[in-house]
Motif scaffolding. Structure first.
Motif, PDB file in Angstrom:
ATOM      1  N   LEU A 116       0.747  -1.201   0.418  1.00 57.07           N
ATOM      2  CA  LEU A 116      -0.091   0.183  -0.240  1.00 57.07           C
ATOM      3  C   LEU A 116       0.884   1.094  -0.002  1.00 57.07           C
ATOM      4  O   LEU A 116       0.879   2.016  -0.835  1.00 57.07           O
ATOM      5  CB  LEU A 116      -1.165  -0.129   1.360  1.00 57.07           C
ATOM      6  N   ALA A 117       1.542   1.158   1.276  1.00 58.02           N
ATOM      7  CA  ALA A 117       2.720   2.063   0.883  1.00 58.02           C
ATOM      8  C   ALA A 117       3.291   2.102  -0.403  1.00 58.02           C
ATOM      9  O   ALA A 117       3.743   3.682  -0.777  1.00 58.02           O
ATOM     10  CB  ALA A 117       4.012   2.344   1.410  1.00 58.02           C
ATOM     11  N   SER A 118       3.926   1.859  -1.060  1.00 55.88           N
ATOM     12  CA  SER A 118       4.209   1.367  -2.743  1.00 55.88           C
ATOM     13  C   SER A 118       3.270   1.767  -3.419  1.00 55.88           C
ATOM     14  O   SER A 118       3.726   3.332  -4.408  1.00 55.88           O
ATOM     15  CB  SER A 118       4.970   0.200  -2.830  1.00 55.88           C
ATOM     16  N   VAL A 119       2.376   1.590  -3.330  1.00 57.01           N
ATOM     17  CA  VAL A 119       1.047   2.374  -4.074  1.00 57.01           C
ATOM     18  C   VAL A 119       0.669   3.878  -4.279  1.00 57.01           C
ATOM     19  O   VAL A 119       0.788   4.484  -4.840  1.00 57.01           O
ATOM     20  CB  VAL A 119       0.085   1.536  -4.070  1.00 57.01           C
ATOM     21  N   VAL A 120       0.655   4.161  -2.838  1.00 59.20           N
ATOM     22  CA  VAL A 120       0.599   6.144  -2.209  1.00 59.20           C
ATOM     23  C   VAL A 120       2.083   6.798  -3.001  1.00 59.20           C
ATOM     24  O   VAL A 120       1.116   7.175  -3.427  1.00 59.20           O
ATOM     25  CB  VAL A 120       0.437   5.526  -1.330  1.00 59.20           C
ATOM     26  N   THR A 121       2.791   5.945  -2.715  1.00 64.75           N
ATOM     27  CA  THR A 121       4.455   6.716  -3.467  1.00 64.75           C
ATOM     28  C   THR A 121       3.934   6.523  -4.784  1.00 64.75           C
ATOM     29  O   THR A 121       4.194   7.867  -4.939  1.00 64.75           O
ATOM     30  CB  THR A 121       5.848   6.254  -3.546  1.00 64.75           C
ATOM     31  N   GLY A 122       4.088   5.503  -5.458  1.00 60.94           N
ATOM     32  CA  GLY A 122       3.824   6.083  -6.758  1.00 60.94           C
ATOM     33  C   GLY A 122       2.360   6.231  -7.334  1.00 60.94           C
ATOM     34  O   GLY A 122       2.893   7.034  -8.094  1.00 60.94           O
ATOM     35  N   VAL A 123       1.338   6.976  -7.091  1.00 60.90           N
ATOM     36  CA  VAL A 123       0.239   7.663  -7.379  1.00 60.90           C
ATOM     37  C   VAL A 123       0.911   8.838  -6.977  1.00 60.90           C
ATOM     38  O   VAL A 123       0.700   9.334  -8.220  1.00 60.90           O
ATOM     39  CB  VAL A 123      -0.883   7.086  -6.255  1.00 60.90           C
ATOM     40  N   LEU A 124       1.232   8.603  -6.009  1.00 63.77           N
ATOM     41  CA  LEU A 124       1.132  10.548  -6.031  1.00 63.77           C
ATOM     42  C   LEU A 124       2.395  10.962  -6.737  1.00 63.77           C
ATOM     43  O   LEU A 124       2.205  12.237  -7.521  1.00 63.77           O
ATOM     44  CB  LEU A 124       0.960  10.773  -4.647  1.00 63.77           C
ATOM     45  N   GLU A 175       2.677   9.844  -9.590  1.00 62.79           N
ATOM     46  CA  GLU A 175       2.918   9.999 -11.135  1.00 62.79           C
ATOM     47  C   GLU A 175       1.676  10.846 -11.107  1.00 62.79           C
ATOM     48  O   GLU A 175       1.585  12.055 -12.003  1.00 62.79           O
ATOM     49  CB  GLU A 175       2.077   8.808 -11.223  1.00 62.79           C
ATOM     50  N   ALA A 176       0.733  11.465 -10.013  1.00 63.18           N
ATOM     51  CA  ALA A 176      -0.031  13.159 -10.081  1.00 63.18           C
ATOM     52  C   ALA A 176       1.017  14.284 -10.419  1.00 63.18           C
ATOM     53  O   ALA A 176       0.258  15.317 -10.315  1.00 63.18           O
ATOM     54  CB  ALA A 176      -0.921  12.743  -8.443  1.00 63.18           C
ATOM     55  N   GLY A 177       2.338  14.041  -9.575  1.00 64.32           N
ATOM     56  CA  GLY A 177       3.342  15.070  -9.941  1.00 64.32           C
ATOM     57  C   GLY A 177       3.237  15.758  -9.150  1.00 64.32           C
ATOM     58  O   GLY A 177       3.881  16.854  -8.888  1.00 64.32           O
ATOM     59  N   ALA A 178       2.828  15.182  -7.427  1.00 65.63           N
ATOM     60  CA  ALA A 178       3.692  15.415  -6.320  1.00 65.63           C
ATOM     61  C   ALA A 178       4.788  15.375  -6.450  1.00 65.63           C
ATOM     62  O   ALA A 178       6.043  14.500  -7.076  1.00 65.63           O
ATOM     63  CB  ALA A 178       2.730  14.642  -5.006  1.00 65.63           C
ATOM     64  N   PRO A 179       6.029  15.709  -6.019  1.00 65.76           N
ATOM     65  CA  PRO A 179       7.932  15.623  -5.502  1.00 65.76           C
ATOM     66  C   PRO A 179       7.367  14.395  -4.279  1.00 65.76           C
ATOM     67  O   PRO A 179       6.530  14.515  -3.659  1.00 65.76           O
ATOM     68  CB  PRO A 179       7.993  17.141  -4.948  1.00 65.76           C
ATOM     69  N   ASP A 185       8.350   5.603 -12.630  1.00 62.98           N
ATOM     70  CA  ASP A 185       8.798   6.711 -13.309  1.00 62.98           C
ATOM     71  C   ASP A 185       9.321   7.585 -12.035  1.00 62.98           C
ATOM     72  O   ASP A 185       8.486   8.109 -11.330  1.00 62.98           O
ATOM     73  CB  ASP A 185       8.308   7.396 -14.020  1.00 62.98           C
ATOM     74  N   PHE A 186      10.766   7.419 -11.105  1.00 63.63           N
ATOM     75  CA  PHE A 186      10.379   8.292  -9.994  1.00 63.63           C
ATOM     76  C   PHE A 186      12.085   8.729 -10.175  1.00 63.63           C
ATOM     77  O   PHE A 186      12.581   7.947 -10.719  1.00 63.63           O
ATOM     78  CB  PHE A 186      11.028   7.042  -8.638  1.00 63.63           C
ATOM     79  N   PRO A 187      12.028   9.548  -9.288  1.00 70.64           N
ATOM     80  CA  PRO A 187      13.351  10.369  -9.262  1.00 70.64           C
ATOM     81  C   PRO A 187      15.006   9.993  -9.384  1.00 70.64           C
ATOM     82  O   PRO A 187      14.985   8.940  -8.135  1.00 70.64           O
ATOM     83  CB  PRO A 187      13.095  11.681  -8.460  1.00 70.64           C
ATOM     84  N   GLU A 188      15.254  10.050 -10.398  1.00 74.62           N
ATOM     85  CA  GLU A 188      16.878   9.021 -10.354  1.00 74.62           C
ATOM     86  C   GLU A 188      17.557   9.217  -9.182  1.00 74.62           C
ATOM     87  O   GLU A 188      17.944   8.874  -8.644  1.00 74.62           O
ATOM     88  CB  GLU A 188      17.825   9.613 -11.451  1.00 74.62           C
TER      89      GLU A 188
END
Lengths: 347, 349
Positions: free
Chosen positions: A89-97, A99-103, A159-162
């Protein structure tokens, strides 16, 4: 040392060292770990090289992290089966946000918040409503996993910051040890101090031995358990963020089944499922033992199902051996007080 | 007191154990490995130990492809191994890729569970001199040396239209039973089918495309509805293994059996009974054994330096003949394989 467990202190000093090692779960696991490392180094090609350490620690890092609060939860006699789903769930929350453009930092903070909320939810149902944690966390195992898969469906966010993904895998300069070891060691120190050197920690043991006795001696049982479930949730969320960065992929099915690996390691490390007994160093050694076994056997070309059989067999053997030893102990000290049977060498 | 002393001893013992674990990383740790030990020009010359890593083990499709791979490796005298997780997840694949890196195998042949998640692990393997071939499911192009593509979209579209055209005599109404309305690959194939029908078979019209969402029951119901609403329908194409099986099940027990042709992409094990009872004449897919066979030869060609993954490189793949590497390091297996009553007995996946 005045612990509430003093009634059960094994009189270690009148045993020879080898007996102590045989009888003491933690020592046995540590000795086994050293033995397995030596055997693997000598006999398995490709094991004795620096990169092995890197892969091994990256592989077991989530289990190491989650095993810390799980040890405390299980010493109180409770269990948290929702940690694997919380990682997802934490993985998905991190991913979804993200993706939505949050830092990324914001997304990670949100994931940690979800961990706190999820842990508090477990804690609330166990302490305030008074339900058994086994039932509650089986429920939240399904609930958190359902939320995770529901939020992302069958897709993955990759797509996560390098900078962050690189950090998750970065090695400490001059070694092959990954950086994730540093937060783990800090957490280990904190948990060890709390468990062994504070009234709160003594309360944890007391609750596991006897809830009523703990209550009479002034331990706030409900508050203690609630805090531990919150810790369990937030550490699982942290492990979830690390997991996401390490694989650069947020998925709803991330870390499926991780809770069983954690609990297996905790039990192997000498924590009694009845509560009241266990030490962090045994658990850490057990996680590393399972990790080394897996890594070594994979290198030796053993298939994953056989690896599972071996680690499962080891777990069963260790629990049975502990029970047999405890029983032998009780027979020998004929006049032992009638303790509840626990996987510990009671006097 | 003793309790405290024991605890200190315990922590000390963990520290000792950790130190032991880490001794391996203090020195340069060449290890006791041979296998080219990762030194020199990309894993030593001609290290033909080839490890197959399918999406998961115990999957008949990948059992077949690994058999093909083993056949090839035996032919050129290499060492074959197959490893893989029980569940088809990328995180589970990473530890196997890491293990192959530690073992310094010659080449790793992977069907990726995620195009990006296993990238870093694959690139670490490549840095250590392991050649990486993907097959069946590709990763991002920068994480592997070559990708063995089982079929291209044009080939898939063409083979299905040609089959249905042959079975209905080149004229009449046909319909498409697809997976979901937003399935990228399905939509691309259907678009190409429409173009191909328009240019090659002017007497055939595609009257409708319906979506069964890759769900057995939905696909079954949509097939029934399709036949109700188009009484003149002569053929159905279902470019999804779930859809074709459900449509075949409906047809086999209906009055339309033998009257309405059905073809598409399916697997022999699903379709065997419908081919044997005459509901389906032929359907297409690719031969996973050939896919594994070609992947193994591509791995050999990479290890021996015969190809590097550059466009235009050519290599020999045993019985399959000569292959050329296309753009982005993609090697195309060839035209899809058509299964019918004559050959279906030879396959088990």
């Amino acid at each position: 040392m005045t612990t509430t467990a003093s009634t059960r202190v094994i009189r270690d000093y009148d045993r020879s060292l080898w007996r102590r090692i045989i009888v003491n779960r933690e020592f046995a696991i540590i000795a086994l770990l050293v033995l397995v490392v030596i055997v693997a180094t000598v006999s398995i090609r490709g094991f004795a090289q620096p990169i092995t350490v890197n892969y091994l620690l990256l592989d077991v890092a989530p289990i190491l992290l989650i095993a810390l609060p799980m040890t405390l939860v299980m010493i109180t006699g409770e269990i948290d089966l929702s940690v694997g789903s919380m990682v997802g769930l934490a993985s998905v929350v991190t991913g979804v946000l993200t993706e939505a453009g949050a830092p990324f930092e914001v997304a990670a903070l949100a994931a940690l918040t979800v961990g706190v909320v999820g842990g508090a939810f477990n804690g609330f149902l166990v302490t305030v409503v008074g339900l058994p944690s086994l039932a509650v966390t089986i429920g939240t195992l399904a609930l958190f996993r359902g939320l995770a898969v529901g939020l992302l469906g069958t897709t993955a966010v990759t797509d996560f910051p390098e900078t962050w993904t690189a950090l998750a895998k970065a090695k400490i300069a001059g070694t092959t040890i990954p950086y994730i070891v540093i937060p783990f060691l800090i957490l280990l120190a904190v948990f060890a101090v709390v468990l062994h050197f504070t009234p709160f920690g003594r309360g944890i043991y007391a609750i596991g031995l006897s809830k009523d006795a703990a209550r009479f001696s002034g331990v706030d049982v409900e508050r203690t358990k609630f805090i531990l479930f919150v810790l369990s949730g937030v550490v699982a969320a942290f492990a979830g963020i690390f997991y996401t960065l390490r694989f650069g992929s947020a998925r709803g099915d991330n870390a499926t089944g991780l809770e069983l690996q954690v609990i297996a390691a905790v039990v192997l490390g000498g924590v009694s499922v009845f509560g009241g007994r266990g030490h962090l160093h045994g658990v850490v050694a057990a996680v590393l033992l399972i990790g080394v076994l897996g890594s070594g056997l994979r290198l030796a070309g053993v298939t994953s199902d056989v690896i599972n059989i071996i680690t499962g067999g080891l777990l069963i053997f260790s629990v049975v051996a502990a029970s047999v030893l405890a029983w032998a102990q009780r027979l020998r000290s004929k006049a032992g007080p009638p303790f509840r049977v626990a996987a510990s060498p009671a006097p | 007191m003793t309790f405290a002393r024991k605890r200190v001893a315990g922590f000390a013992a963990v520290a000792v154990a950790a130190a032991l674990v880490l001794t391996g990383c203090a020195d340069t740790g060449s290890g006791s490995g041979d296998a080219g030990s990762g030194s020199g020009d990309g894993g030593g010359s001609d290290n033909l130990s080839i490890t197959f890593l399918p999406k998961n083990l115990g999957n008949p499709y990948f059992d077949t492809s690994s058999e093909g791979g083993k056949t090839a490796v035996d032919e050129f005298g290499g060492t074959f191994a197959e490893v893989g997780p029980a569940e088809a997840t990328p995180d589970a694949q990473v530890s196997y890729i890491n293990t192959a890196t530690q073992q310094a195998v010659g080449a790793l042949v992977v069907s990726a569970n995620d195009p990006k998640a296993i990238c870093d692990a694959l690139n670490e393997a490549r840095d250590a001199g392991v050649k990486v071939v993907t097959f069946d499911s590709d990763t991002n192009p920068e994480c592997r040396d070559v990708f063995i593509n089982q079929a291209d979209s044009e080939g898939i579209a063409k083979v299905q239209v040609d089959q249905v055209a042959e079975q209905i005599g080149g004229a009449g109404e046909i319909a498409v039973l697809s997976a979901s309305a937003n399935a990228t690959n399905q939509n691309a194939w259907i678009e190409l089918m429409k173009e191909y029908v328009a240019s090659e078979y002017p007497d055939i019209t595609i009257v409708e495309t319906v979506y069964g969402d890759d769900d057995d029951q939905t696909s079954f119901d949509k097939t029934a509805a399709l036949l109700q609403s188009h009484p003149e329908l002569k053929g159905i194409i279902s470019p999804t293994t779930v859809g074709i099986a459900a449509a075949a099940r409906y047809l086999s027990t209906s009055d339309y059996k033998g009257q309405v042709a059905l073809t598409g992409l399916g697997t022999p094990n699903q379709m065997r009974e419908y081919v044997e009872d005459g509901t389906v004449t032929s359907f297409a897919l690719w031969n996973p054994a050939d896919l594994g066979y070609l992947s193994a030869f591509a791995a050999k060609a990479l290890v021996e330096g015969e190809i590097t993954g550059e466009e235009g490189d050519t290599f020999e793949a045993g019985e399959l003949g000569e292959y050329t590497v296309g753009a982005d390091g993609v090697v195309l297996l060839g035209d899809p394989f058509v299964f019918d009553a004559d050959n279906i007995g030879e396959f088990d996946f």
